[in-house]
Write a protein that holds these residues in place. Structure first.
Motif, PDB file in Angstrom:
ATOM      1  N   GLN A   1      16.887  33.578 -40.520  1.00 11.01           N
ATOM      2  CA  GLN A   1      16.736  32.789 -39.304  1.00 11.01           C
ATOM      3  C   GLN A   1      15.883  33.538 -38.290  1.00 11.01           C
ATOM      4  O   GLN A   1      15.011  32.961 -37.659  1.00 11.01           O
ATOM      5  CB  GLN A   1      18.121  32.483 -38.712  1.00 11.01           C
ATOM      6  CG  GLN A   1      18.925  31.497 -39.534  1.00 11.01           C
ATOM      7  CD  GLN A   1      18.408  30.087 -39.397  1.00 11.01           C
ATOM      8  OE1 GLN A   1      18.021  29.664 -38.320  1.00 11.01           O
ATOM      9  NE2 GLN A   1      18.370  29.362 -40.498  1.00 11.01           N
TER      10      GLN A   1
ATOM     11  N   LEU B   1       7.075  32.402 -36.390  1.00  9.93           N
ATOM     12  CA  LEU B   1       6.459  31.344 -35.592  1.00  9.93           C
ATOM     13  C   LEU B   1       5.863  31.885 -34.298  1.00  9.93           C
ATOM     14  O   LEU B   1       5.334  31.127 -33.490  1.00  9.93           O
ATOM     15  CB  LEU B   1       7.492  30.270 -35.256  1.00  9.93           C
ATOM     16  CG  LEU B   1       7.916  29.380 -36.419  1.00  9.93           C
ATOM     17  CD1 LEU B   1       9.153  28.583 -36.070  1.00  9.93           C
ATOM     18  CD2 LEU B   1       6.782  28.445 -36.804  1.00  9.93           C
TER      19      LEU B   1
ATOM     20  N   LEU C   1       7.671  33.707 -31.972  1.00 11.65           N
ATOM     21  CA  LEU C   1       8.650  33.983 -30.930  1.00 11.65           C
ATOM     22  C   LEU C   1       8.890  35.493 -30.826  1.00 11.65           C
ATOM     23  O   LEU C   1       8.775  36.211 -31.816  1.00 11.65           O
ATOM     24  CB  LEU C   1       9.993  33.296 -31.233  1.00 11.65           C
ATOM     25  CG  LEU C   1      10.156  31.831 -30.804  1.00 11.65           C
ATOM     26  CD1 LEU C   1       9.331  30.927 -31.680  1.00 11.65           C
ATOM     27  CD2 LEU C   1      11.615  31.426 -30.856  1.00 11.65           C
TER      28      LEU C   1
ATOM     29  N   GLN D   1      13.349  35.800 -27.430  1.00 13.67           N
ATOM     30  CA  GLN D   1      13.321  34.326 -27.509  1.00 13.67           C
ATOM     31  C   GLN D   1      14.082  33.847 -28.730  1.00 13.67           C
ATOM     32  O   GLN D   1      14.847  32.888 -28.666  1.00 13.67           O
ATOM     33  CB  GLN D   1      11.876  33.831 -27.572  1.00 13.67           C
ATOM     34  CG  GLN D   1      11.118  33.975 -26.259  1.00 13.67           C
ATOM     35  CD  GLN D   1       9.620  33.739 -26.424  1.00 13.67           C
ATOM     36  OE1 GLN D   1       9.081  33.864 -27.523  1.00 13.67           O
ATOM     37  NE2 GLN D   1       8.953  33.411 -25.333  1.00 13.67           N
TER      38      GLN D   1
ATOM     39  N   GLN E   1      23.559  29.386 -32.759  1.00 18.50           N
ATOM     40  CA  GLN E   1      24.302  29.289 -34.020  1.00 18.50           C
ATOM     41  C   GLN E   1      25.545  30.156 -33.994  1.00 18.50           C
ATOM     42  O   GLN E   1      26.543  29.867 -34.645  1.00 18.50           O
ATOM     43  CB  GLN E   1      23.412  29.726 -35.196  1.00 18.50           C
ATOM     44  CG  GLN E   1      22.232  28.822 -35.424  1.00 18.50           C
ATOM     45  CD  GLN E   1      21.402  29.282 -36.604  1.00 18.50           C
ATOM     46  OE1 GLN E   1      21.883  29.415 -37.718  1.00 18.50           O
ATOM     47  NE2 GLN E   1      20.135  29.546 -36.358  1.00 18.50           N
TER      48      GLN E   1
ATOM     49  N   PHE F   1      16.191  25.788 -38.747  1.00 19.89           N
ATOM     50  CA  PHE F   1      17.221  26.115 -37.774  1.00 19.89           C
ATOM     51  C   PHE F   1      18.287  25.027 -37.828  1.00 19.89           C
ATOM     52  O   PHE F   1      18.026  23.886 -37.470  1.00 19.89           O
ATOM     53  CB  PHE F   1      16.609  26.237 -36.379  1.00 19.89           C
ATOM     54  CG  PHE F   1      15.419  27.185 -36.344  1.00 19.89           C
ATOM     55  CD1 PHE F   1      15.506  28.442 -36.940  1.00 19.89           C
ATOM     56  CD2 PHE F   1      14.233  26.820 -35.744  1.00 19.89           C
ATOM     57  CE1 PHE F   1      14.422  29.312 -36.929  1.00 19.89           C
ATOM     58  CE2 PHE F   1      13.147  27.693 -35.730  1.00 19.89           C
ATOM     59  CZ  PHE F   1      13.243  28.942 -36.330  1.00 19.89           C
TER      60      PHE F   1
ATOM     61  N   LEU G   1      19.177  22.472 -34.938  1.00 19.97           N
ATOM     62  CA  LEU G   1      18.128  21.631 -34.369  1.00 19.97           C
ATOM     63  C   LEU G   1      17.749  20.527 -35.360  1.00 19.97           C
ATOM     64  O   LEU G   1      17.837  20.718 -36.574  1.00 19.97           O
ATOM     65  CB  LEU G   1      16.886  22.469 -34.058  1.00 19.97           C
ATOM     66  CG  LEU G   1      17.066  23.633 -33.077  1.00 19.97           C
ATOM     67  CD1 LEU G   1      15.763  24.408 -32.941  1.00 19.97           C
ATOM     68  CD2 LEU G   1      17.527  23.139 -31.719  1.00 19.97           C
TER      69      LEU G   1
ATOM     70  N   LEU H   1       9.922  23.533 -31.469  1.00 18.03           N
ATOM     71  CA  LEU H   1      10.467  24.703 -30.761  1.00 18.03           C
ATOM     72  C   LEU H   1       9.396  25.742 -30.441  1.00 18.03           C
ATOM     73  O   LEU H   1       9.258  26.177 -29.293  1.00 18.03           O
ATOM     74  CB  LEU H   1      11.570  25.357 -31.603  1.00 18.03           C
ATOM     75  CG  LEU H   1      12.173  26.572 -30.920  1.00 18.03           C
ATOM     76  CD1 LEU H   1      13.502  26.226 -30.295  1.00 18.03           C
ATOM     77  CD2 LEU H   1      12.309  27.755 -31.854  1.00 18.03           C
ATOM     78  N   ALA H   2       8.623  26.130 -31.459  1.00 16.61           N
ATOM     79  CA  ALA H   2       7.658  27.213 -31.243  1.00 16.61           C
ATOM     80  C   ALA H   2       6.585  26.850 -30.214  1.00 16.61           C
ATOM     81  O   ALA H   2       6.354  27.624 -29.284  1.00 16.61           O
ATOM     82  CB  ALA H   2       7.031  27.630 -32.567  1.00 16.61           C
TER      83      ALA H   2
ATOM     84  N   VAL I   1       8.328  26.998 -26.766  1.00 13.76           N
ATOM     85  CA  VAL I   1       8.779  28.316 -26.300  1.00 13.76           C
ATOM     86  C   VAL I   1       7.607  29.286 -26.178  1.00 13.76           C
ATOM     87  O   VAL I   1       7.497  30.023 -25.207  1.00 13.76           O
ATOM     88  CB  VAL I   1       9.854  28.887 -27.254  1.00 13.76           C
ATOM     89  CG1 VAL I   1      10.198  30.318 -26.882  1.00 13.76           C
ATOM     90  CG2 VAL I   1      11.101  28.015 -27.223  1.00 13.76           C
ATOM     91  N   VAL I   2       6.724  29.280 -27.178  1.00 13.09           N
ATOM     92  CA  VAL I   2       5.652  30.280 -27.200  1.00 13.09           C
ATOM     93  C   VAL I   2       4.448  29.826 -26.376  1.00 13.09           C
ATOM     94  O   VAL I   2       3.926  30.571 -25.561  1.00 13.09           O
ATOM     95  CB  VAL I   2       5.233  30.583 -28.651  1.00 13.09           C
ATOM     96  CG1 VAL I   2       4.109  31.604 -28.683  1.00 13.09           C
ATOM     97  CG2 VAL I   2       6.426  31.087 -29.448  1.00 13.09           C
TER      98      VAL I   2
ATOM     99  N   LYS J   1       4.476  27.161 -24.325  1.00 11.27           N
ATOM    100  CA  LYS J   1       4.947  26.541 -23.078  1.00 11.27           C
ATOM    101  C   LYS J   1       4.357  25.155 -22.855  1.00 11.27           C
ATOM    102  O   LYS J   1       4.099  24.775 -21.715  1.00 11.27           O
ATOM    103  CB  LYS J   1       4.606  27.427 -21.859  1.00 11.27           C
ATOM    104  CG  LYS J   1       4.918  28.896 -22.045  1.00 11.27           C
ATOM    105  CD  LYS J   1       6.348  29.190 -21.691  1.00 11.27           C
ATOM    106  CE  LYS J   1       6.634  30.686 -21.816  1.00 11.27           C
ATOM    107  NZ  LYS J   1       7.956  30.978 -22.308  1.00 11.27           N
TER     108      LYS J   1
ATOM    109  N   ARG K   1       6.735  22.815 -39.819  1.00  8.62           N
ATOM    110  CA  ARG K   1       7.062  23.765 -38.755  1.00  8.62           C
ATOM    111  C   ARG K   1       6.062  24.920 -38.727  1.00  8.62           C
ATOM    112  O   ARG K   1       5.625  25.356 -37.668  1.00  8.62           O
ATOM    113  CB  ARG K   1       8.482  24.300 -38.972  1.00  8.62           C
ATOM    114  CG  ARG K   1       8.926  25.282 -37.915  1.00  8.62           C
ATOM    115  CD  ARG K   1      10.341  25.750 -38.148  1.00  8.62           C
ATOM    116  NE  ARG K   1      10.449  26.609 -39.324  1.00  8.62           N
ATOM    117  CZ  ARG K   1      11.580  27.188 -39.709  1.00  8.62           C
ATOM    118  NH1 ARG K   1      12.689  27.003 -39.030  1.00  8.62           N
ATOM    119  NH2 ARG K   1      11.603  27.954 -40.777  1.00  8.62           N
ATOM    120  N   ALA K   2       5.713  25.404 -39.931  1.00  3.31           N
ATOM    121  CA  ALA K   2       4.776  26.525 -39.992  1.00  3.31           C
ATOM    122  C   ALA K   2       3.378  26.111 -39.551  1.00  3.31           C
ATOM    123  O   ALA K   2       2.593  26.943 -39.096  1.00  3.31           O
ATOM    124  CB  ALA K   2       4.738  27.096 -41.408  1.00  3.31           C
TER     125      ALA K   2
ATOM    126  N   THR L   1       2.736  24.083 -37.094  1.00  2.29           N
ATOM    127  CA  THR L   1       2.752  23.637 -35.706  1.00  2.29           C
ATOM    128  C   THR L   1       1.959  24.538 -34.765  1.00  2.29           C
ATOM    129  O   THR L   1       1.510  24.108 -33.716  1.00  2.29           O
ATOM    130  CB  THR L   1       4.211  23.486 -35.211  1.00  2.29           C
ATOM    131  OG1 THR L   1       4.203  23.000 -33.902  1.00  2.29           O
ATOM    132  CG2 THR L   1       4.924  24.806 -35.229  1.00  2.29           C
ATOM    133  N   MET L   2       1.777  25.810 -35.140  1.00  3.57           N
ATOM    134  CA  MET L   2       1.006  26.703 -34.273  1.00  3.57           C
ATOM    135  C   MET L   2      -0.469  26.748 -34.673  1.00  3.57           C
ATOM    136  O   MET L   2      -1.201  27.638 -34.245  1.00  3.57           O
ATOM    137  CB  MET L   2       1.602  28.118 -34.312  1.00  3.57           C
ATOM    138  CG  MET L   2       3.049  28.198 -33.887  1.00  3.57           C
ATOM    139  SD  MET L   2       3.324  27.633 -32.200  1.00  3.57           S
ATOM    140  CE  MET L   2       3.146  29.160 -31.316  1.00  3.57           C
TER     141      MET L   2
END
Lengths: 263, 244
Positions: free
Chosen positions: A161, A168, A170, A174, A183, B93, B96, B104-105, B108-109, B111, B153-154, B156-157
């Motif tokens: 996790q 990603l 983070l 974060q 979790q 995750f 979620l 999420l990324a 958070v990363v 913004k 997800r991978a 997304t950035m």
């Protein structure tokens, strides 16, 4: 998913048994104890009002104080516990070492001794009201135990996790706040609920510091009237009802969190 | 310079006394799909994890375009945005939803706002064929669906490189295809990919080169045809006989 959750569960049993929802019998152990205690608490003042009704009138102030101390101390020790838990897994040696020493030292000293120590040690420097030193002592003490629960909870989350979050982009911080701790809540809730119940009981120790909690009110009443047996019967019943009530609340909360967002 | 997107130069990695990688060098061109095969413990996953610095190399250098992955001056977060990673066990995750996993990324990363992130997330879910699953939690999805969400997800950035660590090994055979299809689409769109997998169908259909590793070393590199039909090295032949 069920098997994963089984694996993540950490059991700590210094509070009270958390009722299992699967136990459907009308005469479950929890029901017998809880309703039995309520029945006694109602029946005794009705059938023997002489000492019992007076006792029941005398102690509600004490229940409120007991709650104040417990709720304040558990809230503060949750904050402290998260910090200690994070410190215990920190890769910064000095933080790791300091928090570990804290946990070792605090867990090695009885709460009663810590209560005396903080009350009298702090009393040498500043005049702290008894209730404040009671809350501080309980927070410092339970912060160590709850810190260990958070550490175990964080470590129960699969390492992947954190790696997935890091990959990603983070930061570690974060990832901790957004991915790992949410979790962890699910895993630590039952043991934390147990700590709350355990603290509710341990709060009776603060009566030694002239805090007018439930136990101290009982002692005041008994020493004036000499109804020792009757008074402590009622005191015991009230503690029992409170702890059994909260154990059920914890059980329901656990179930809620587990099923959140699911149909 | 531009032609080689990933440059791995004389990389070694030790875990204590175990030499997981011994002096490995490999270049991956922009838009190229490279498969890495080999027995477990051959160092293929370790090599992959060094490329986005989930592992630190003991010796050697890795570059993604002009960004250094290795060394103290590397901007690790930038590297990880540039190199998306897909894991064998998905690691979605669990708290979620599928859409939140993806958004999420960026939120958070980078913004960016929730609505903007949701737009990106929905596009990605559509791309992996899971538009109807945006509010499903991971444990409500099949393994194949989970892995497709993990790929989205991978992505997304907007990574320059996608790293796949045995993406189909944890899946039942009937779910492998849906994941492989998504990977093939990605390859067709020109994504630079490094894939640790024994998925022969994917290797033949989409990969440009196959790398065989054993005991921390690259033994042989060739096109899929060369490698599977006519391997030169004895160790490659033995290995392929085992898995085919």
């Amino acid at each position: 998913m069920a098997s994963i959750n089984q694996k993540n569960k950490i059991e700590m049993t210094d509070g009270v048994l958390i009722p299992d929802r699967s136990e459907k019998s009308i005469f479950s152990a929890w029901r017998i104890s809880f309703f039995g205690a309520i029945f006694l608490l109602i029946a005794l003042p009705i059938f023997a009002p002489k000492p019992y009704f007076d006792i029941v009138k005398f102690i509600p102030d004490g229940i409120i104080t007991t709650f104040e101390v417990t709720v304040l101390a558990i809230s503060l020790s949750l904050v402290l516990g998260v910090m200690v838990g994070l410190g215990r897994i920190s890769r910064i040696t000095i933080i790791n070492r300091l928090t570990t020493i804290y946990v070792e030292v605090i867990r090695g000293i009885p709460l009663l001794v810590q209560l005396f120590y903080i009350y009298y040690a702090m009393g040498k420097i500043i005049n702290v009201p008894p209730i404040a030193s009671a809350v501080i002592a309980m927070t410092v003490c339970y912060g160590a135990y709850i810190g260990e629960i958070f550490r175990a909870g964080i470590q129960a989350i699969p390492k992947g996790q954190m790696e997935a979050a890091l990959s990603l982009g983070l930061t570690r911080g974060q990832a901790m706040w957004k991915i790992i701790l949410p979790q962890t809540i699910k895993v630590v809730l039952p043991p934390i609920g147990n700590e709350f119940i355990s603290m509710l009981k341990d709060s009776s120790l603060v009566s030694i510091l002239a805090v007018s909690d439930l136990l101290r009110r009982g002692r005041e009443f008994a020493s004036q009237t000499f109804y020792y047996f009757e008074t402590f019967t009622i005191i015991a019943l009230v503690y029992l009802i409170l702890t059994l009530f909260f154990s059920r609340i914890v059980g329901v909360m656990e179930e809620r969190i587990h099923n959140r967002g699911r149909k | 310079m531009e032609e080689n997107r990933i440059r791995i130069i004389n990389v070694s990695k030790n875990f204590g006394k175990v030499h997981a990688l011994k002096n490995v060098s490999l270049n991956v061109k922009t838009g190229e799909v490279v498969m890495i095969i080999g027995t477990s413990g051959s160092g293929k996953s370790t090599l992959l994890r060094c490329i986005n610095r989930l592992e630190n190399v003991t010796n050697g250098d890795i570059w993604i375009d002009n960004d250094m992955v290795t060394g103290n001056k590397a901007d690790i977060r930038k590297i990880r945005e540039e190199a998306g990673m897909v894991f064998q066990s998905f690691y979605l995750f669990p708290h979620l939803t599928a859409l939140q996993n993806i958004t999420l990324a960026p939120r958070v990363v980078k913004k960016i706002s929730e609505s903007e992130a949701n737009e990106i997330g929905k596009k990605l879910l559509k791309r992996v064929g899971l538009s109807d699953k945006e509010s499903a939690f991971p444990d409500q999805l099949s393994g194949g669906q989970q892995q497709r969400v993990a790929i989205a997800r991978a992505l997304t950035m907007n990574p320059k490189v996608m790293l796949f660590d045995e993406p189909t090994s944890a899946l039942d055979p009937e779910m492998t295809k849906e994941v492989v299809d998504v990977m093939q689409d990605l390859a067709k769109e020109g994504m630079t990919m490094v894939v640790v997998s024994h998925e022969m169908g994917f290797a033949k259909a989409a990969s440009n080169r196959v790398v065989f590793m054993d005991k921390g070393e690259i033994i042989e590199i060739g096109t899929p045809k060369e490698m599977f039909d006519n391997p030169k090295e004895e160790r490659t032949k033995t290995f392929l006989n085992h898995i085919l």
